[in-house]
Design an enzyme around this catalytic site. Sequence first.
Site, PDB file in Angstrom:
ATOM      1  N   CYS A 115       0.816  -1.224   0.000  1.00  0.00           N
ATOM      2  CA  CYS A 115       0.000   0.000   0.000  1.00  0.00           C
ATOM      3  C   CYS A 115       0.845   1.267   0.000  1.00  0.00           C
ATOM      4  O   CYS A 115       0.365   2.342  -0.362  1.00  0.00           O
ATOM      5  CB  CYS A 115      -0.954   0.014   1.187  1.00  0.00           C
ATOM      6  N   HIS A 252      -3.405   7.361   1.944  1.00  0.00           N
ATOM      7  CA  HIS A 252      -3.807   6.030   1.487  1.00  0.00           C
ATOM      8  C   HIS A 252      -5.180   5.738   2.091  1.00  0.00           C
ATOM      9  O   HIS A 252      -5.419   5.989   3.266  1.00  0.00           O
ATOM     10  CB  HIS A 252      -2.776   5.010   1.955  1.00  0.00           C
ATOM     11  N   ASN A 282     -10.036   0.117  -0.282  1.00  0.00           N
ATOM     12  CA  ASN A 282      -8.571   0.127  -0.259  1.00  0.00           C
ATOM     13  C   ASN A 282      -8.047  -0.464  -1.567  1.00  0.00           C
ATOM     14  O   ASN A 282      -8.157  -1.673  -1.794  1.00  0.00           O
ATOM     15  CB  ASN A 282      -8.096  -0.694   0.948  1.00  0.00           C
TER      16      ASN A 282
HETATM   17  O1  UT7 Z   1      -3.719  -0.700   3.738  1.00  0.00           O
HETATM   18  C1  UT7 Z   1      -3.384  -1.078   5.028  1.00  0.00           C
HETATM   19  C2  UT7 Z   1      -4.074  -2.341   5.323  1.00  0.00           C
HETATM   20  N1  UT7 Z   1      -5.232  -2.405   6.069  1.00  0.00           N
HETATM   21  C3  UT7 Z   1      -5.685  -1.574   7.020  1.00  0.00           C
HETATM   22  O2  UT7 Z   1      -5.201  -0.513   7.289  1.00  0.00           O
HETATM   23  C4  UT7 Z   1      -6.846  -2.058   7.814  1.00  0.00           C
HETATM   24  C5  UT7 Z   1      -6.632  -1.839   9.285  1.00  0.00           C
HETATM   25  N2  UT7 Z   1      -7.665  -2.443  10.112  1.00  0.00           N
HETATM   26  C6  UT7 Z   1      -8.976  -2.095  10.046  1.00  0.00           C
HETATM   27  O3  UT7 Z   1      -9.366  -1.285   9.237  1.00  0.00           O
HETATM   28  C7  UT7 Z   1      -9.919  -2.691  11.057  1.00  0.00           C
HETATM   29  O4  UT7 Z   1      -9.179  -3.363  12.054  1.00  0.00           O
HETATM   30  C8  UT7 Z   1     -10.966  -3.664  10.440  1.00  0.00           C
HETATM   31  C9  UT7 Z   1     -11.947  -2.871   9.614  1.00  0.00           C
HETATM   32  C10 UT7 Z   1     -10.267  -4.695   9.574  1.00  0.00           C
HETATM   33  C11 UT7 Z   1     -11.733  -4.393  11.533  1.00  0.00           C
HETATM   34  O5  UT7 Z   1     -12.351  -3.459  12.392  1.00  0.00           O
HETATM   35  P1  UT7 Z   1     -12.219  -3.603  13.975  1.00  0.00           P
HETATM   36  O6  UT7 Z   1     -13.039  -2.556  14.560  1.00  0.00           O
HETATM   37  O7  UT7 Z   1     -10.741  -3.593  14.291  1.00  0.00           O
HETATM   38  O8  UT7 Z   1     -12.856  -5.010  14.239  1.00  0.00           O
HETATM   39  P2  UT7 Z   1     -12.220  -6.306  14.910  1.00  0.00           P
HETATM   40  O9  UT7 Z   1     -11.188  -6.912  14.023  1.00  0.00           O
HETATM   41  O10 UT7 Z   1     -11.828  -5.968  16.308  1.00  0.00           O
HETATM   42  O11 UT7 Z   1     -13.476  -7.254  14.965  1.00  0.00           O
HETATM   43  C12 UT7 Z   1     -14.605  -6.957  15.772  1.00  0.00           C
HETATM   44  C13 UT7 Z   1     -15.679  -7.973  15.465  1.00  0.00           C
HETATM   45  C14 UT7 Z   1     -15.179  -9.408  15.490  1.00  0.00           C
HETATM   46  O12 UT7 Z   1     -16.194 -10.218  16.013  1.00  0.00           O
HETATM   47  P3  UT7 Z   1     -16.130 -10.754  17.533  1.00  0.00           P
HETATM   48  O13 UT7 Z   1     -14.832 -11.499  17.644  1.00  0.00           O
HETATM   49  O14 UT7 Z   1     -16.156  -9.511  18.373  1.00  0.00           O
HETATM   50  O15 UT7 Z   1     -17.345 -11.601  17.634  1.00  0.00           O
HETATM   51  C15 UT7 Z   1     -15.006  -9.727  14.029  1.00  0.00           C
HETATM   52  O16 UT7 Z   1     -15.149 -11.107  13.757  1.00  0.00           O
HETATM   53  O17 UT7 Z   1     -16.169  -7.733  14.144  1.00  0.00           O
HETATM   54  C16 UT7 Z   1     -16.142  -8.953  13.421  1.00  0.00           C
HETATM   55  N3  UT7 Z   1     -15.963  -8.669  12.010  1.00  0.00           N
HETATM   56  C17 UT7 Z   1     -16.999  -8.433  11.199  1.00  0.00           C
HETATM   57  N4  UT7 Z   1     -18.321  -8.393  11.420  1.00  0.00           N
HETATM   58  C18 UT7 Z   1     -19.105  -8.096  10.374  1.00  0.00           C
HETATM   59  C19 UT7 Z   1     -14.803  -8.585  11.309  1.00  0.00           C
HETATM   60  N5  UT7 Z   1     -15.084  -8.309  10.028  1.00  0.00           N
HETATM   61  C20 UT7 Z   1     -16.434  -8.203   9.934  1.00  0.00           C
HETATM   62  C21 UT7 Z   1     -17.306  -7.926   8.882  1.00  0.00           C
HETATM   63  N6  UT7 Z   1     -18.638  -7.886   9.153  1.00  0.00           N
HETATM   64  N7  UT7 Z   1     -16.895  -7.684   7.620  1.00  0.00           N
END
Ligand code: UT7
Length: 325
Positions: A115, A252, A282
Site C-alpha cells: 500500500c 492512502h 482500499n
Molecule cells: O492498507 C493497510 C491495510 N489495512 C488496514 O489498514 C486495515 C486496518 N484495520 C482495520 O481497518 C480494522 O481493524 C478492520 C476494519 C479490519 C476491523 O475493524 P475492527 O473494529 O478492528 O474489528 P475487529 O477486528 O476488532 O473485529 C470486531 C468484530 C469481530 O467479532 P467478535 O470477535 O467480536 O465476535 C469480528 O469477527 O467484528 C467482526 N468482524 C466483522 N463483522 C461483520 C470482522 N469483520 C467483519 C465484517 N462484518 N466484515
Amino acid sequence: MSVTRSAITGVGGYLPDEVVTNTDLSKLVDTSDAWIIERTGIRERRRAAKDQATSDLAVEAARRALVASGRTAEEIDLIIVATTTPDLTFPATASIVQKKLGCPVAPAFDVQAVCSGFVYALSVADGFVARGLAKCALVIGAECMTRLLDFTDRGTCVLFGDGAGAVIMEPVAGRGDTHDTGLLGFALRCDGTKGDILYVDGGPSTTGTVGHLRMMGQQVFKNAVVNITEAVEACAASAGFKVSDVDWFVPHQANQRILAGVAARLGISEDKVVSTVAHHANTSAASIPLALAEAISDGRISKGQLVLVEAMGGGLTWGACAFRL
Ligand code: UT7
C-alpha cells in the site's frame, strides 16, 4: 540556490466499471452494509473485469495522466509501476505498460511496497528526474486487489477494491525552498519484523501459488495511526515546513477511522483530508493517485498548493511525500 525539482504535471485515475456494494458482499459472508460503513467508511468498491489485468488499469490511468500533462507516450523516458498484484511474476508490469502504450525503450520497472508503493515510487522517480536522468517520467499505482482476496474471510474481503492512478513527473527549476513547485520531501520506512500482521500466504519461491491476503486488522490499525503520524511529521521537517502549512492531505485510503485518527493526532482539520474510501475502498498502491486525480479534477486541489501524501501497508512499510503542485 538554484535546484532541479521533479514536478507533477499531470494526474489521471481509472476505475473499472463493475461496482460491488456492501450488500453484494453480505450475500457471500456474514457481514452487513451497516457494519462495514461504521467500522471502515466503505460503501462500495470496483472490481476489474475477468479479462482486465493490472496493466490494463494502469494503461487507462496513464493515458489520462498524459492528456492532463499535455505529453505523449513517445515522450515517456521512465516508467515505474507500484503494484502488489502484477500481471505475471515477470516481466514487470511496467514492461507490459511500456509495450501497450507504445513508449520508447527506456527504464521500466515495478516497485513492491504494497500500500506504500506509490509513495516509494514517487521517491524513486524523483531520484531520476531531479538528477536529470529522466525528463518525462510515468509513475503509476495499479492494483487488482480483489484477485488476492479470500471471499470466505469477512475480516478482509470487504476492505479492498481495484483501480489505478498515474502521474507524469517532469523537471522544473526551483530556488531550493518550500515555495518551489515539485517534490519537496520524503520519509520512507519499513519494519520487516511486523510483516506477519499483513501479508499474502503464497509466492513463487515458497508455495508456488498466488495466495490470499491475511491480516490482523486491529494490530494493523494501531500501527497505521502511530506510524503514519510519525512519517508525516518527519516528512514536513525534512522539507522545512510545518504540518499546519499543508493545504491538502491525500492519504492512502484504508479506513475512514484511520484517516480521522491520523488527522486528530496531527491536529489537522478533516476538511483538508481527501477521502475516497467510501467509493474506492482500499486499492493499495493505486489509492493515493486515484484520490489525487479525483480531488484535482473536481477542483479541490489546485496548482500552487502544498500537498502531502502518506500510506502504510504490508511489510510493514509506510511513508509520506510532500510536493507543491
Ligand atoms: O492498507 C493497510 C491495510 N489495512 C488496514 O489498514 C486495515 C486496518 N484495520 C482495520 O481497518 C480494522 O481493524 C478492520 C476494519 C479490519 C476491523 O475493524 P475492527 O473494529 O478492528 O474489528 P475487529 O477486528 O476488532 O473485529 C470486531 C468484530 C469481530 O467479532 P467478535 O470477535 O467480536 O465476535 C469480528 O469477527 O467484528 C467482526 N468482524 C466483522 N463483522 C461483520 C470482522 N469483520 C467483519 C465484517 N462484518 N466484515
